[in-house]
Design an enzyme around this catalytic site. Structure first.
Site, PDB file in Angstrom:
ATOM      1  N   GLU A 102     -17.025  18.638   7.672  1.00  0.00           N
ATOM      2  CA  GLU A 102     -15.999  19.486   8.267  1.00  0.00           C
ATOM      3  C   GLU A 102     -16.369  20.962   8.147  1.00  0.00           C
ATOM      4  O   GLU A 102     -16.295  21.723   9.122  1.00  0.00           O
ATOM      5  CB  GLU A 102     -14.688  19.214   7.518  1.00  0.00           C
ATOM      6  CG  GLU A 102     -13.608  20.167   7.832  1.00  0.00           C
ATOM      7  CD  GLU A 102     -12.611  20.249   6.681  1.00  0.00           C
ATOM      8  OE1 GLU A 102     -12.917  19.773   5.576  1.00  0.00           O
ATOM      9  OE2 GLU A 102     -11.539  20.796   6.901  1.00  0.00           O
ATOM     10  N   GLY A 110      -4.807  10.340  -1.229  1.00  0.00           N
ATOM     11  CA  GLY A 110      -4.382   8.948  -1.339  1.00  0.00           C
ATOM     12  C   GLY A 110      -2.898   8.852  -0.996  1.00  0.00           C
ATOM     13  O   GLY A 110      -2.100   9.661  -1.469  1.00  0.00           O
ATOM     14  N   ILE A 153      -6.655   9.010  -8.370  1.00  0.00           N
ATOM     15  CA  ILE A 153      -5.679   7.952  -8.632  1.00  0.00           C
ATOM     16  C   ILE A 153      -6.150   6.661  -7.965  1.00  0.00           C
ATOM     17  O   ILE A 153      -6.256   6.589  -6.741  1.00  0.00           O
ATOM     18  CB  ILE A 153      -4.274   8.358  -8.124  1.00  0.00           C
ATOM     19  CG1 ILE A 153      -3.853   9.705  -8.733  1.00  0.00           C
ATOM     20  CG2 ILE A 153      -3.252   7.264  -8.427  1.00  0.00           C
ATOM     21  CD1 ILE A 153      -3.789   9.756 -10.249  1.00  0.00           C
ATOM     22  N   MET A 190      -6.303  16.492  -5.378  1.00  0.00           N
ATOM     23  CA  MET A 190      -6.744  17.155  -6.606  1.00  0.00           C
ATOM     24  C   MET A 190      -6.817  18.689  -6.542  1.00  0.00           C
ATOM     25  O   MET A 190      -7.311  19.297  -7.488  1.00  0.00           O
ATOM     26  CB  MET A 190      -8.100  16.569  -7.028  1.00  0.00           C
ATOM     27  CG  MET A 190      -8.020  15.069  -7.285  1.00  0.00           C
ATOM     28  SD  MET A 190      -9.608  14.273  -7.570  1.00  0.00           S
ATOM     29  CE  MET A 190      -9.910  14.736  -9.269  1.00  0.00           C
ATOM     30  N   GLU A 191      -6.371  19.292  -5.448  1.00  0.00           N
ATOM     31  CA  GLU A 191      -6.498  20.748  -5.335  1.00  0.00           C
ATOM     32  C   GLU A 191      -5.277  21.476  -4.765  1.00  0.00           C
ATOM     33  O   GLU A 191      -5.034  22.646  -5.104  1.00  0.00           O
ATOM     34  CB  GLU A 191      -7.700  21.123  -4.425  1.00  0.00           C
ATOM     35  CG  GLU A 191      -9.063  20.742  -4.939  1.00  0.00           C
ATOM     36  CD  GLU A 191      -9.425  19.301  -4.611  1.00  0.00           C
ATOM     37  OE1 GLU A 191      -8.811  18.730  -3.677  1.00  0.00           O
ATOM     38  OE2 GLU A 191     -10.288  18.724  -5.294  1.00  0.00           O
ATOM     39  N   ASP A 237      -7.123   6.677   1.473  1.00  0.00           N
ATOM     40  CA  ASP A 237      -6.968   5.481   0.639  1.00  0.00           C
ATOM     41  C   ASP A 237      -5.514   5.358   0.210  1.00  0.00           C
ATOM     42  O   ASP A 237      -4.707   6.229   0.477  1.00  0.00           O
ATOM     43  CB  ASP A 237      -7.910   5.551  -0.583  1.00  0.00           C
ATOM     44  CG  ASP A 237      -7.645   6.785  -1.424  1.00  0.00           C
ATOM     45  OD1 ASP A 237      -8.355   7.784  -1.258  1.00  0.00           O
ATOM     46  OD2 ASP A 237      -6.681   6.780  -2.221  1.00  0.00           O
TER      47      ASP A 237
HETATM   48  N1  ADE Z   1      -8.262  12.248  -2.755  1.00  0.00           N
HETATM   49  C1  ADE Z   1      -8.389  11.210  -1.914  1.00  0.00           C
HETATM   50  N2  ADE Z   1      -7.893  10.088  -2.459  1.00  0.00           N
HETATM   51  C2  ADE Z   1      -7.443  10.431  -3.695  1.00  0.00           C
HETATM   52  C3  ADE Z   1      -6.858   9.712  -4.754  1.00  0.00           C
HETATM   53  N3  ADE Z   1      -6.643   8.416  -4.645  1.00  0.00           N
HETATM   54  N4  ADE Z   1      -6.542  10.386  -5.881  1.00  0.00           N
HETATM   55  C4  ADE Z   1      -6.781  11.718  -5.981  1.00  0.00           C
HETATM   56  N5  ADE Z   1      -7.350  12.442  -5.021  1.00  0.00           N
HETATM   57  C5  ADE Z   1      -7.672  11.817  -3.877  1.00  0.00           C
END
Ligand code: ADE
Length: 233
Positions: free
Chosen positions: A14, A80, A157, A177-178, A201
């Site tokens: 990207e 996720g 996760i 995570m950000e 996911d």
């Molecule tokens: N980014 C993409 N999938 C994630 C997940 N399951 N946990 C944390 N960050 C993610």
């Protein structure tokens, strides 16, 4: 005041696509990261990849504010899903962000509350959310877009128990995570923030397997959306 948009992408493909689309381009390296300064569709932008996690995210936003004077920050990446209505491939636009791993309950704070801060969650810009939704419907018309809370923490996760706990504590649409660290950095600097996340996911036992398959598609969707937004800022 004219706008300068900071864009922080998580995915290599990207960011490469957006760098290739930039004009009047210059690259500057600071603090082990590269910043690309120039224009996207005529709009002044600073583009970077920040690395993983909350600290990398906050460092990158703060540097964009201090060194380049950004007025807005747009973060794209994957997440996720924590809501059964939201499937792999769908897009979530954060209206607000919380930390799922901030916990000072022993001092009387609600789980997620950053001690001594005057807000519980960090709000994103309504204007940017609206523009992102319009852009997504135009360029990715086959994709569903959701608006709501995201939760961030320094943890991938991939398990039922932690997933269920985060749902129970914060009821977010997705986890990553950000994003919250960027919204937090935007809040203390008084700039606008937008977080765009493509679902890769379901944050459960299959999360590690789904993630790589989906990343390429997510990167394409996010790059297209950002370019369309720049045309309409
Ligand atoms: N980014 C993409 N999938 C994630 C997940 N399951 N946990 C944390 N960050 C993610």
């Amino acid at each position: 005041m004219s706008r300068k948009i900071g864009i922080i992408g998580a995915m290599e493909l990207e960011v490469e696509t957006l760098i290739a689309a930039m004009t009047d381009k210059e690259k500057v390296d600071y603090a082990m990261r590269s910043f690309y300064i120039g224009k996207l569709e005529g709009v002044d932008v600073v583009l970077a990849r920040c690395g993983i996690g909350k600290v990398n995210a906050a460092i990158t936003v703060q540097m964009m504010v201090d060194k380049f004077g950004i007025t807005d920050i747009i973060n794209t990446g994957v997440a996720g899903s924590l809501n059964e209505k939201i499937d792999i491939g769908d897009i979530v636009l954060a209206t607000n962000a919380v930390y799922h791993d901030m916990e000072a309950v022993a001092f009387g704070y609600e789980r997620g509350q950053v001690p001594q801060m005057d807000v519980f969650d960090f709000k994103t810009s309504e204007e940017l959310v609206e523009k992102a939704e319009t852009a997504c419907k135009k360029v990715n018309s086959d994709i569903k877009v959701f608006k709501g809370r995201i939760a961030s923490g320094d943890q991938f996760i991939a398990g039922k128990d932690i997933k269920e706990n985060i749902k129970m504590w914060f009821d977010p649409m997705c986890v990553e995570m950000e994003g919250c660290a960027m919204a937090h950095a935007a809040y203390v600097n008084g700039i606008n923030c937008l977080i765009i996340r493509a679902i890769s996911d379901k944050a459960d036992d299959s999360a590690e397997m789904d993630y790589p398959t989906f990343e390429k598609k997510a990167a394409e969707h996010c790059a297209k959306m950002v370019l369309e937004m720049m045309r309409n800022l």
